[in-house]
Design a protein around this motif. Structure first.
Motif, PDB file in Angstrom:
ATOM      1  N   LEU A  72       0.822  -1.209   0.000  1.00  0.00           N
ATOM      2  CA  LEU A  72       0.000   0.000   0.000  1.00  0.00           C
ATOM      3  C   LEU A  72       0.858   1.262   0.000  1.00  0.00           C
ATOM      4  CD1 LEU A  72      -2.753  -1.093   2.555  1.00  0.00           C
ATOM      5  CD2 LEU A  72      -3.130  -0.550   0.144  1.00  0.00           C
ATOM      6  N   ARG A  73       1.895   1.269   0.822  1.00  0.00           N
ATOM      7  CA  ARG A  73       2.754   2.454   0.910  1.00  0.00           C
ATOM      8  C   ARG A  73       3.517   2.670  -0.397  1.00  0.00           C
ATOM      9  NH1 ARG A  73       6.280   1.209   5.821  1.00  0.00           N
ATOM     10  NH2 ARG A  73       7.162   3.265   5.415  1.00  0.00           N
ATOM     11  N   ALA A  74       3.840   1.581  -1.092  1.00  0.00           N
ATOM     12  CA  ALA A  74       4.514   1.713  -2.382  1.00  0.00           C
ATOM     13  C   ALA A  74       3.609   2.384  -3.413  1.00  0.00           C
ATOM     14  CB  ALA A  74       4.957   0.340  -2.891  1.00  0.00           C
ATOM     15  N   LYS A  75       2.297   2.331  -3.190  1.00  0.00           N
ATOM     16  CA  LYS A  75       1.317   2.991  -4.063  1.00  0.00           C
ATOM     17  C   LYS A  75       0.861   4.330  -3.486  1.00  0.00           C
ATOM     18  CE  LYS A  75       0.534  -0.164  -7.356  1.00  0.00           C
ATOM     19  NZ  LYS A  75       0.576   0.108  -8.809  1.00  0.00           N
ATOM     20  N   ASN A  76       1.589   4.809  -2.470  1.00  0.00           N
ATOM     21  CA  ASN A  76       1.330   6.127  -1.862  1.00  0.00           C
ATOM     22  C   ASN A  76       0.048   6.197  -1.044  1.00  0.00           C
ATOM     23  OD1 ASN A  76       3.713   7.333  -2.968  1.00  0.00           O
ATOM     24  ND2 ASN A  76       2.661   7.497  -4.943  1.00  0.00           N
ATOM     25  N   TRP A  77      -0.462   5.064  -0.595  1.00  0.00           N
ATOM     26  CA  TRP A  77      -1.565   5.059   0.361  1.00  0.00           C
ATOM     27  C   TRP A  77      -1.011   5.267   1.769  1.00  0.00           C
ATOM     28  CZ3 TRP A  77      -6.574   5.179  -0.947  1.00  0.00           C
ATOM     29  CH2 TRP A  77      -6.963   4.704  -2.202  1.00  0.00           C
ATOM     30  N   LEU A  78      -1.818   5.880   2.629  1.00  0.00           N
ATOM     31  CA  LEU A  78      -1.441   6.065   4.027  1.00  0.00           C
ATOM     32  C   LEU A  78      -2.223   5.112   4.920  1.00  0.00           C
ATOM     33  CD1 LEU A  78      -1.381   9.974   4.342  1.00  0.00           C
ATOM     34  CD2 LEU A  78       0.553   8.431   3.951  1.00  0.00           C
ATOM     35  N   LEU A  79      -1.630   4.791   6.061  1.00  0.00           N
ATOM     36  CA  LEU A  79      -2.271   4.000   7.097  1.00  0.00           C
ATOM     37  C   LEU A  79      -2.259   4.821   8.378  1.00  0.00           C
ATOM     38  CD1 LEU A  79      -0.490   0.626   6.313  1.00  0.00           C
ATOM     39  CD2 LEU A  79      -2.880   1.176   5.786  1.00  0.00           C
TER      40      LEU A  79
END
Length: 354
Positions: A195-202
């Motif tokens: 997810l982070r590699a696709k620029n999503w945040l958690l």
């Protein structure tokens, strides 16, 4: 707290608003509490609860079948893993938002609403977790989680959502799959890396999401169990799955201690066989210094346990890395059990097989 969406109505292309996936294996003492709390959290909503049972050998499935939920089981006990259960739930669920929890957890009634509200107002956030209350602090592992939680278990933007979270389906679809079926542990980290590699945040919000009852085994018995059940192979399995991916080096940094242990033992073996004795002595001295550092930093009891865990997980990391893997997106063979309680509840999906 007012939601912009109506939890009682269906959401366009999605069959329901929220799917709660409960992964379970031999949780007969906790599963009723987990399922009951999940149903209460979405009572009156257009939602579903799915229990993924990894072919438990106790009464987990029978107890779950007493509730208006979908109970799905693996066909092959040899495929049991921490990663396969969430992916199987994702394979059959219908929700626009998906919450994942374990069978030894109790979901707080208001958390799903709070997490939905956050996701509504932050379009770049893929998943929201909450604070986890450890109920059974019976060993060093859970004591540390309770009184000195790691940074990713504290409120704010985090690098993973361990212990469950509410995810956008669209975010999960954008990274190919929910959970890697090959992983015996660290499946939340692997998802977060993608997810982070696709620029999503958690994000973890300052609200209790679950009570976690956890293992009550002493720490060394739990360590042995984690080796025997292949849980400790998770780091190696994750690293193998990340080969050639943009997040491989980030994953390697997560497991640098285990990799250092593997490097130490391989180097020690080579030095004994081919190199002068002083090289062997230097390696042993380095290992003693690392052990001393662990003891001084963590205290005698925790330090000794840390050293033992490093070596167990180091060996298991190597075994996990060399293990052949299946495609994470492959369909998982399963069966959906018919539940009289589910049949009486028209809003719950119940099928004989899939």
């Amino acid at each position: 707290m007012k939601l912009l969406i109506n939890p009682n109505t269906r959401r366009g292309a999605h069959d329901c608003l929220v799917s709660i996936i409960i992964k379970a294996f031999n949780e007969e003492n906790n599963i009723a509490n987990a399922v009951g709390s999940a149903l209460s959290a979405v009572a009156g909503w257009d939602a579903e609860v799915i229990v993924v049972d990894c072919l438990s050998t106790d009464k987990t499935a029978q107890i779950a079948l007493g509730f208006p939920v979908t109970v799905v089981q693996l066909f092959d006990a040899g495929e049991r893993s921490c990663g396969i259960a969430p992916q199987l739930g994702f394979q059959i669920c219908r929700g626009e938002y998906i919450y994942l929890m374990d069978g030894d957890m109790e979901l707080r009634a208001d958390f799903i609403r709070k997490a939905l509200h956050y996701l509504e107002n932050h379009a770049n956030v893929a998943g929201v977790g909450g604070m986890v209350e450890e109920v059974n602090a019976a060993n060093l592992i859970f004591l540390a989680r309770k009184y000195n939680p790691p940074s990713h278990m504290r409120p704010g933007i985090v690098d993973r959502l361990n212990m469950g979270g509410l995810y956008r389906r669209d975010a999960l679809v954008s990274v190919g799959y929910f959970s890697n079926r090959n992983l015996h542990s660290f499946e939340e980290l692997e998802l977060a890396l993608r997810l982070r590699a696709k620029n999503w945040l958690l994000v973890r919000i300052p609200s209790v999401s679950v009570l976690h009852y956890g293992h009550t085994l002493p720490e060394y018995k739990l360590l042995i169990r984690r080796f025997r059940t292949r849980y400790a192979r998770g780091p190696g399995e994750l690293l193998r799955s990340a080969l050639g991916k943009p997040y491989f080096y980030r994953a390697a940094r997560e497991f640098k201690v285990f990799l250092a242990v593997v490097f130490f033992w391989l180097s020690l073996g080579l030095s004994v066989a081919f190199l002068p004795a002083p090289v062997t002595y230097l390696l042993l001295a380095a290992a003693l210094l690392a052990a001393l550092f662990a003891v001084l930093k963590k205290g005698i009891k925790c330090g000794i346990y840390a050293i033992a865990a490093w070596h167990v997980f180091g060996l298991a990391t190597l075994l996990g890395f060399i293990r052949k893997q299946r495609g994470p997106e492959e369909a998982i063979s399963h069966k959906i059990l018919l539940s009289p309680a589910a049949i009486r509840s028209p809003g719950t999906r119940a099928e004989s097989d899939a």
